[in-house]
Design a protein around this motif. Structure first.
Motif, PDB file in Angstrom:
ATOM      1  N   ASP A  26     -21.333 -23.045 -17.024  1.00  0.00           N
ATOM      2  CA  ASP A  26     -21.510 -24.009 -16.182  1.00  0.00           C
ATOM      3  C   ASP A  26     -22.878 -24.488 -16.250  1.00  0.00           C
ATOM      4  O   ASP A  26     -23.018 -23.468 -15.157  1.00  0.00           O
ATOM      5  CB  ASP A  26     -20.561 -25.408 -16.117  1.00  0.00           C
ATOM      6  N   GLY A  27     -23.714 -25.288 -15.957  1.00  0.00           N
ATOM      7  CA  GLY A  27     -24.279 -25.246 -15.567  1.00  0.00           C
ATOM      8  C   GLY A  27     -24.942 -25.578 -14.613  1.00  0.00           C
ATOM      9  O   GLY A  27     -24.041 -25.915 -13.372  1.00  0.00           O
ATOM     10  N   ALA A  28     -26.150 -26.135 -13.488  1.00  0.00           N
ATOM     11  CA  ALA A  28     -25.902 -26.150 -12.224  1.00  0.00           C
ATOM     12  C   ALA A  28     -27.717 -27.226 -11.690  1.00  0.00           C
ATOM     13  O   ALA A  28     -28.117 -26.186 -12.456  1.00  0.00           O
ATOM     14  CB  ALA A  28     -25.488 -25.696 -10.815  1.00  0.00           C
ATOM     15  N   ASP A  29     -27.216 -27.454 -11.011  1.00  0.00           N
ATOM     16  CA  ASP A  29     -28.569 -28.653 -10.623  1.00  0.00           C
ATOM     17  C   ASP A  29     -29.305 -28.364  -9.080  1.00  0.00           C
ATOM     18  O   ASP A  29     -30.493 -27.301  -9.573  1.00  0.00           O
ATOM     19  CB  ASP A  29     -28.315 -29.492 -10.184  1.00  0.00           C
TER      20      ASP A  29
ATOM     21  N   SER B 118     -21.813 -28.414 -19.379  1.00  0.00           N
ATOM     22  CA  SER B 118     -23.050 -29.479 -19.949  1.00  0.00           C
ATOM     23  C   SER B 118     -24.767 -29.022 -19.174  1.00  0.00           C
ATOM     24  O   SER B 118     -24.626 -28.446 -18.938  1.00  0.00           O
ATOM     25  CB  SER B 118     -23.389 -30.565 -19.288  1.00  0.00           C
TER      26      SER B 118
ATOM     27  N   SER C 255     -28.874 -28.104 -19.538  1.00  0.00           N
ATOM     28  CA  SER C 255     -30.045 -26.858 -21.029  1.00  0.00           C
ATOM     29  C   SER C 255     -29.812 -25.624 -21.068  1.00  0.00           C
ATOM     30  O   SER C 255     -30.285 -24.854 -22.180  1.00  0.00           O
ATOM     31  CB  SER C 255     -31.232 -27.235 -20.968  1.00  0.00           C
ATOM     32  N   THR C 256     -28.617 -24.970 -19.911  1.00  0.00           N
ATOM     33  CA  THR C 256     -28.933 -24.111 -19.688  1.00  0.00           C
ATOM     34  C   THR C 256     -27.813 -23.502 -20.922  1.00  0.00           C
ATOM     35  O   THR C 256     -27.730 -21.853 -21.583  1.00  0.00           O
ATOM     36  CB  THR C 256     -28.736 -23.074 -18.531  1.00  0.00           C
TER      37      THR C 256
ATOM     38  N   GLU D 237     -17.129 -32.159 -16.230  1.00  0.00           N
ATOM     39  CA  GLU D 237     -17.577 -30.992 -16.011  1.00  0.00           C
ATOM     40  C   GLU D 237     -16.550 -30.116 -14.697  1.00  0.00           C
ATOM     41  O   GLU D 237     -15.856 -29.596 -14.307  1.00  0.00           O
ATOM     42  CB  GLU D 237     -18.458 -30.589 -14.697  1.00  0.00           C
TER      43      GLU D 237
ATOM     44  N   GLY E 155     -27.002 -34.573 -16.022  1.00  0.00           N
ATOM     45  CA  GLY E 155     -26.958 -35.242 -16.978  1.00  0.00           C
ATOM     46  C   GLY E 155     -25.901 -35.684 -17.115  1.00  0.00           C
ATOM     47  O   GLY E 155     -24.921 -36.413 -18.048  1.00  0.00           O
ATOM     48  N   ALA E 156     -25.495 -36.390 -16.097  1.00  0.00           N
ATOM     49  CA  ALA E 156     -24.148 -36.918 -15.529  1.00  0.00           C
ATOM     50  C   ALA E 156     -22.966 -36.926 -16.563  1.00  0.00           C
ATOM     51  O   ALA E 156     -22.034 -37.559 -16.343  1.00  0.00           O
ATOM     52  CB  ALA E 156     -24.526 -38.481 -16.622  1.00  0.00           C
ATOM     53  N   CYS E 157     -22.566 -35.490 -16.443  1.00  0.00           N
ATOM     54  CA  CYS E 157     -21.104 -35.585 -17.265  1.00  0.00           C
ATOM     55  C   CYS E 157     -20.403 -34.586 -15.833  1.00  0.00           C
ATOM     56  O   CYS E 157     -19.445 -33.744 -15.661  1.00  0.00           O
ATOM     57  CB  CYS E 157     -21.366 -33.667 -18.201  1.00  0.00           C
TER      58      CYS E 157
ATOM     59  N   LYS F   4     -24.531 -31.026  -9.115  1.00  0.00           N
ATOM     60  CA  LYS F   4     -24.498 -31.143  -9.995  1.00  0.00           C
ATOM     61  C   LYS F   4     -24.187 -32.521 -11.467  1.00  0.00           C
ATOM     62  O   LYS F   4     -24.091 -33.716 -10.450  1.00  0.00           O
ATOM     63  CB  LYS F   4     -22.983 -30.416 -10.941  1.00  0.00           C
ATOM     64  N   GLY F   5     -24.435 -32.623 -12.117  1.00  0.00           N
ATOM     65  CA  GLY F   5     -24.382 -34.174 -12.712  1.00  0.00           C
ATOM     66  C   GLY F   5     -25.674 -35.106 -12.617  1.00  0.00           C
ATOM     67  O   GLY F   5     -25.686 -35.786 -13.083  1.00  0.00           O
TER      68      GLY F   5
ATOM     69  N   LYS G  88     -33.154 -23.346  -9.049  1.00  0.00           N
ATOM     70  CA  LYS G  88     -31.611 -24.203  -8.511  1.00  0.00           C
ATOM     71  C   LYS G  88     -31.283 -22.824  -7.527  1.00  0.00           C
ATOM     72  O   LYS G  88     -30.720 -23.432  -6.993  1.00  0.00           O
ATOM     73  CB  LYS G  88     -30.630 -24.185  -9.651  1.00  0.00           C
TER      74      LYS G  88
END
Ligand SMILES: O=C(CO)[C@H](O)[C@H](O)COP(=O)(O)O
Length: 257
Positions: free
Chosen positions: A96-99, A40, A42-43, A118, A112-114, A109-110, A136
Motif C-alpha cells: 500500500d501507499g502512505a502519506d 490505494s 497513485s503509487t 486499507e 485518498g480517504a481509503c 494514511k487516508g 513521505k
C-alpha cells in the motif's frame, strides 16, 4: 487473455514512486504468494505494473484483494482475479501507499480517504509493506503531511467528533470537502472524513493518540497505522531506494542494483 505490462520510462516523482513499488514487489511478492492485497493511491499502480511482469503463469493462480474502488478498478483493468477480504481473510502480502512514515514505521494514511479498508487489509496480511516517494520519508509524523490525521466518521456524528477533537488538541480539525461536488468527501463506505492536525508532542506518540482517537464515539477508523509494517520503501531522486525495516534497520538499494 492476459494483459501485457506497458512499462514506460518515467521521470521525477513518478519515477521515485515506480522505483519504490518495483523494489517492494521484487522483495515481497513471491511466486508462492497467492492472496495479495492491493492498496490505494497513485503509487500503487506501479505495484500492479510490476506484478504483471511476473507473468500470467504465476498470476493466473492468484487472487487480488482491493482496498477500495480505485484499487478494485486497477485489478479489473489489469485483468487479474478480484477477490474479497470476507472470502479470503488471510492475505500473503499487502502493498500500500502512505502519506508519511516515521522512523518506527508508523504512518499517516487516508490521503485518498481509503484508510478503513486499507487497515483491514493491512491487519489481514501476513506481511504489510508501504511504498512511497522520498517526500513521505520522515522522522516524526506531521512534519511533512501537515493537513492532519484523516479520520473516517459516521456522518450523523461528525459535529460531535469535531468538538471532541478540539478538546483533545486539534482545534483546527475540519471536514474534508469534495473538489468537484458541493459538500463533503464521502468515502467508499458512505462516511465522512475529518482531517485533524495535532501538535508535535502528540504526533511523537502516534500509538497513544490512535487509541485516544478510536475511543471517540462516531469514529470509524483513524489514518494512523502503528506497529503494522514489515518495511517501507522510498524511491529517491537519484534512482536509489531507501528501505526502512521494522526494528530500525535502514537499507539503501543503489540505482545500479
Ligand atoms: O492512504 C492512501 C489512500 O487513502 C494512500 O495510500 C496514500 O494517500 C498515498 O497515496 P499516493 O501513493 O498517491 O501518495
Amino acid at each position: 487473455m492476459s494483459v501485457q505490462p506497458q512499462v514506460v520510462s518515467l521521470e521525477g516523482i513518478e519515477k521515485s514512486k515506480q522505483l519504490a513499488a518495483w523494489s517492494a514487489v521484487d522483495n515481497h511478492v513471491l511466486p508462492e504468494h497467492k492472496i495479495i492485497g492491493i492498496g490505494s493511491g497513485s503509487t500503487v499502480p506501479y505495484v500492479v505494473e510490476r506484478i504483471l511482469t511476473q507473468g500470467s503463469s504465476v498470476n493466473k493462480d492468484r487472487i487480488f484483494i482491493p482496498t477500495g474502488f480505485q484499487s478494485r478498478q486497477l485489478i479489473i483493468s489489469a485483468q487479474l482475479t478480484l477477490g474479497d477480504v470476507s472470502q479470503y481473510p488471510v492475505l500473503d502480502v499487502t502493498i500500500d501507499g502512505a502519506d508519511e512514515v516515521d522512523h518506527d514505521l508508523n504512518s499517516i494514511k487516508g490521503g485518498g480517504a481509503c484508510q478503513l479498508q486499507e487497515k483491514v487489509l493491512a491487519e489481514a496480511a501476513k506481511t504489510w509493506v508501504m511504498v512511497a516517494d522520498y517526500r513521505k520519508n520522515s522522522e516524526v509524523l506531521g512534519t511533512k503531511w501537515k493537513q492532519g490525521i484523516p479520520i473516517e466518521v459516521v456522518p450523523f456524528a461528525y459535529v460531535g467528533v469535531l468538538r471532541r477533537l478540539d478538546s483533545i488538541g486539534s482545534p483546527t480539525a475540519g471536514l474534508r470537502m469534495a473538489k468537484m461536488k458541493a459538500g463533503p468527501v464521502v468515502t467508499d463506505n458512505g462516511n465522512f472524513i475529518i482531517d485533524a492536525p495535532f501538535p508535535e508532542a502528540q504526533m511523537k506518540e502516534p500509538a497513544k493518540l490512535l487509541t485516544e482517537l478510536k475511543l471517540i464515539t462516531g469514529v470509524v477508523e483513524v489514518g494512523l497505522f502503528c506497529n503494522m509494517a514489515k518495511a517501507a520503501y522510498f524511491g529517491n531522486e537519484d534512482g536509489s531506494v531507501t528501505v526502512k525495516w521494522t526494528g530500525g534497520r535502514v537499507e539503501q538499494i543503489s540505482p545500479t542494483q
